[in-house]
Design a protein around this motif. Structure first.
Motif, short mmCIF file in Angstrom:
data_model
loop_
_atom_site.label_atom_id
_atom_site.label_comp_id
_atom_site.label_asym_id
_atom_site.label_seq_id
_atom_site.Cartn_x
_atom_site.Cartn_y
_atom_site.Cartn_z
N ASN A 37 -31.99 -9.41 -68.39
CA ASN A 37 -32.94 -9.73 -67.27
C ASN A 37 -31.87 -9.97 -65.87
O ASN A 37 -31.38 -10.72 -66.31
N TYR A 94 -32.74 -12.03 -62.21
CA TYR A 94 -33.30 -12.55 -61.66
C TYR A 94 -33.08 -12.38 -60.50
O TYR A 94 -31.99 -12.90 -59.66
N LEU A 135 -40.00 -16.58 -65.02
CA LEU A 135 -40.24 -15.58 -66.03
C LEU A 135 -41.33 -16.91 -66.99
O LEU A 135 -41.11 -17.14 -67.13
N HIS A 163 -44.00 -17.70 -72.49
CA HIS A 163 -43.81 -16.08 -73.01
C HIS A 163 -43.05 -17.17 -74.60
O HIS A 163 -42.34 -17.97 -74.88
N ASP A 178 -41.18 -14.88 -77.75
CA ASP A 178 -40.64 -13.65 -78.74
C ASP A 178 -41.52 -13.69 -79.96
O ASP A 178 -40.39 -14.65 -80.58
N VAL A 230 -32.07 -15.80 -81.68
CA VAL A 230 -32.61 -15.03 -80.28
C VAL A 230 -31.41 -15.66 -80.00
O VAL A 230 -30.82 -16.55 -79.73
N SER A 238 -28.77 -15.81 -76.34
CA SER A 238 -28.99 -15.88 -74.71
C SER A 238 -27.61 -15.89 -74.32
O SER A 238 -27.31 -16.98 -74.52
N PHE A 252 -34.65 -23.03 -66.93
CA PHE A 252 -34.98 -23.22 -68.22
C PHE A 252 -36.13 -23.66 -68.78
O PHE A 252 -36.00 -25.32 -68.45
N LEU A 259 -27.38 -19.77 -75.57
CA LEU A 259 -28.46 -20.68 -76.17
C LEU A 259 -28.28 -19.62 -77.39
O LEU A 259 -28.56 -18.81 -77.51
N TRP A 316 -31.35 -19.98 -80.83
CA TRP A 316 -32.44 -20.27 -81.05
C TRP A 316 -33.12 -20.10 -82.44
O TRP A 316 -33.08 -18.76 -82.59
N HIS A 349 -41.52 -20.95 -73.89
CA HIS A 349 -40.58 -21.01 -73.22
C HIS A 349 -40.99 -19.67 -71.55
O HIS A 349 -41.49 -19.04 -71.77
N VAL A 388 -38.60 -19.75 -67.66
CA VAL A 388 -37.86 -19.46 -66.95
C VAL A 388 -38.59 -20.01 -65.70
O VAL A 388 -39.29 -19.22 -64.67
N ARG A 429 -29.30 -13.74 -60.77
CA ARG A 429 -29.31 -14.20 -62.38
C ARG A 429 -29.42 -12.86 -62.95
O ARG A 429 -30.09 -12.49 -62.78
N ASN A 444 -29.73 -13.05 -67.39
CA ASN A 444 -29.06 -12.85 -69.33
C ASN A 444 -29.78 -11.45 -69.04
O ASN A 444 -30.48 -10.74 -69.84
N THR A 457 -30.29 -11.08 -73.14
CA THR A 457 -30.53 -11.59 -75.11
C THR A 457 -30.72 -11.15 -76.44
O THR A 457 -31.06 -9.80 -75.51
N ARG A 514 -31.08 -9.79 -80.25
CA ARG A 514 -31.65 -9.81 -80.98
C ARG A 514 -31.51 -9.02 -81.99
O ARG A 514 -30.94 -7.80 -82.27
C1 MD6 Z 1 -34.01 -15.74 -69.77
N1 MD6 Z 1 -34.70 -16.44 -71.68
O1 MD6 Z 1 -33.08 -16.85 -69.82
C2 MD6 Z 1 -35.28 -15.42 -70.34
N2 MD6 Z 1 -36.14 -15.60 -75.32
O2 MD6 Z 1 -34.04 -15.57 -68.86
C3 MD6 Z 1 -35.92 -15.72 -72.75
O3 MD6 Z 1 -36.89 -14.67 -72.47
C4 MD6 Z 1 -35.67 -16.43 -74.06
O4 MD6 Z 1 -33.43 -17.32 -73.24
C5 MD6 Z 1 -35.67 -15.87 -76.31
C6 MD6 Z 1 -35.06 -16.29 -76.93
C7 MD6 Z 1 -33.66 -17.31 -75.62
C8 MD6 Z 1 -34.51 -16.82 -74.58
#
Ligand code: MD6
Ligand code: FE
Length: 215
Positions: A122, A124, A130, A133, A135, A145, A147, A156, A178, A180, A189, A191, A206, A208, A210, A212
């Protein structure tokens, strides 16, 4: 441990955010050069692009993928697929340094068997956010997941299992990770719109990553 005086939080610690979730401050720092080189190569093959939501909205965040499965969204819905629709080719392979870092961080957070097959990238720019939402497009929601945050500091938003639940905001700095899963896997969650000074090395953006297990 060496102290890095140039990171805003000043230390590398870990914080448990939920029963299944760990924030590993600065965990990606030893791998930054490999991450940067890998990203450059991946984005040459599979450039960042703005996807469309199922509702027809252009997403502010630009995305790409590496690994055998890539996350995609268009008016037909959200899904993982093997082919990059932009190039008609498979997504670029996930660099070994990427998957090794994700696997190691997951193990440190209590997920010993994490082998990612998808890495969503991702990007930004200032003002991009964001929205809240979950996941839930992955087949096995018992897999965590992982990140990695790079570049400008994000705010966040860490919510609850219901969209309207309480949420807290936490800064994610360059190099933070992260992990989780478990009871937190379906937490909402998002941003907040990116703001603040540009990053000294990565500039006004930025990134990011992730990781999976999607398939
Ligand atoms: C972000 N991250 O940090 C968006 N989803 O840009 C996420 O949507 C995300 O960081 C699931 C698990 C970890 C995450
Ligand atoms: Fe997410």
């Amino acid at each position: 441990m060496s102290l890095d005086l140039f990171t805003p939080q000043g230390h590398a610690g870990r914080e448990q955010l939920g029963a299944g979730t760990w924030l590993l401050r600065q965990r990606a720092v030893p791998s930054l050069a490999q991450l940067q080189a890998g990203l450059r190569q991946i984005l040459r093959q599979a450039p960042l692009r703005h996807l469309t939501t199922p509702g027809g909205q252009r997403m502010a965040v630009a995305m790409s993928n590496c690994g055998s499965l890539g996350w995609h969204s268009d008016t037909a819905g959200y899904r993982y697929q093997r082919i990059d629709p932009l190039s008609g080719q498979p997504w670029p392979p996930m660099p070994a340094a990427f998957s090794a870092l994700a696997t190691a961080a997951a193990a440190e957070a209590g997920y010993p068997d994490f082998q990612p097959d998808a890495c969503l990238i991702n990007r930004y720019r200032p003002g991009d956010g964001l929205s809240l939402h979950q996941d839930r497009n992955e087949r096995d929601l018992l897999q965590p997941v992982v990140s990695i945050s790079l570049g400008m500091t994000a705010s966040f938003i860490w919510g609850g299992l219901q969209r309207t639940g309480r949420s807290r905001k936490l800064p994610l700095y360059h190099g933070d990770m992260l992990v989780w899963g478990g009871p937190d896997r379906l937490r909402f969650h998002g941003v907040a719109p990116l703001q603040g000074p540009p990053h000294a090395e990565w500039g006004g953006k930025r990134i990011n990553l992730t990781f999976r297990r999607a398939g």
